[in-house]
Design a protein around this motif. Structure first.
Motif, PDB file in Angstrom:
ATOM      1  N   GLU A 174      -1.352   4.798  -9.464  1.00 20.90           N
ATOM      2  CA  GLU A 174      -2.450   5.767  -9.574  1.00 20.90           C
ATOM      3  C   GLU A 174      -3.335   5.739  -8.330  1.00 20.90           C
ATOM      4  O   GLU A 174      -3.744   6.787  -7.829  1.00 20.90           O
ATOM      5  N   CYS A 175      -3.627   4.535  -7.831  1.00 23.10           N
ATOM      6  CA  CYS A 175      -4.435   4.420  -6.601  1.00 23.10           C
ATOM      7  C   CYS A 175      -3.698   4.993  -5.404  1.00 23.10           C
ATOM      8  O   CYS A 175      -4.302   5.688  -4.573  1.00 23.10           O
ATOM      9  N   GLU A 195      -3.907   8.669  -5.493  1.00 19.84           N
ATOM     10  CA  GLU A 195      -5.273   9.086  -5.161  1.00 19.84           C
ATOM     11  C   GLU A 195      -5.515   9.129  -3.657  1.00 19.84           C
ATOM     12  O   GLU A 195      -6.201  10.011  -3.146  1.00 19.84           O
ATOM     13  N   SER A 247     -10.319   3.138 -10.594  1.00 17.23           N
ATOM     14  CA  SER A 247     -11.516   3.761 -10.023  1.00 17.23           C
ATOM     15  C   SER A 247     -12.786   3.382 -10.786  1.00 17.23           C
ATOM     16  O   SER A 247     -13.855   3.288 -10.191  1.00 17.23           O
TER      17      SER A 247
END
Length: 158
Positions: free
Chosen positions: A20-21, A24, A88
């Motif tokens: 996910e990071c 992003e 996040s």
């Protein structure tokens, strides 16, 4: 929040946070952690030898991220801070500093220097590493597997 060594049951959750990071920050491509063979089984990779370790941050049984230390390109005196990613929701809470402190305490027992590679697009991470004593390098150390990174740091552990 709790920082502890990774367990086999954490693999999937840690991989999800890392991916996910990477999405992003535009890191979901070849040449970055995205393509590492160890991503789906970090527990086994970091438990292959005594000079490797991986820690996760969890709260209420939910894995929020983690980071690891392993030798850089087979070097005996240089380790690499690897796969340090946090959800996040945890950024700016001080958890990253605690996680880094845990990793560097371990690294200092086994290595003389700690190296890391990241992306310029991860501006807060770059500021964080500088704040915690890492010095920017103009180019990667030889033997880097993450050829798509464009920011490199080193820290003396003495």
């Amino acid at each position: 929040m709790n920082i502890r060594p990774i367990e086999p049951s954490d693999n999937r959750a840690v991989e999800q946070v890392i991916r996910e990071c990477l999405i992003e920050f535009g890191g979901n491509r070849e040449g970055l952690a995205w393509a590492d063979d160890s991503m789906s089984d970090l527990f086994s990779y970091y438990n292959e030898a005594d000079n490797r370790a991986y820690w996760i941050v969890e709260e209420g049984g939910t894995v929020l991220g983690g980071c690891g230390i392993a030798p850089f390109a087979g070097a005996e005196q240089v380790c690499e801070l690897q796969k340090m990613y946090l959800a996040s929701t945890t950024r700016g809470t001080g958890i990253a500093a605690g996680l880094l402190q845990t990793a560097l305490a371990f690294a200092g027992q086994h290595y003389k220097q700690c190296y890391l590679e990241t992306l310029q697009t991860m501006g807060a991470a770059n500021r964080f590493y500088h704040k915690h004593g890492f010095t920017a390098l103009k180019e990667p150390l030889g033997g880097s597997e993450h050829y798509a990174c464009d920011a490199w740091y080193i820290k003396d552990l003495s």
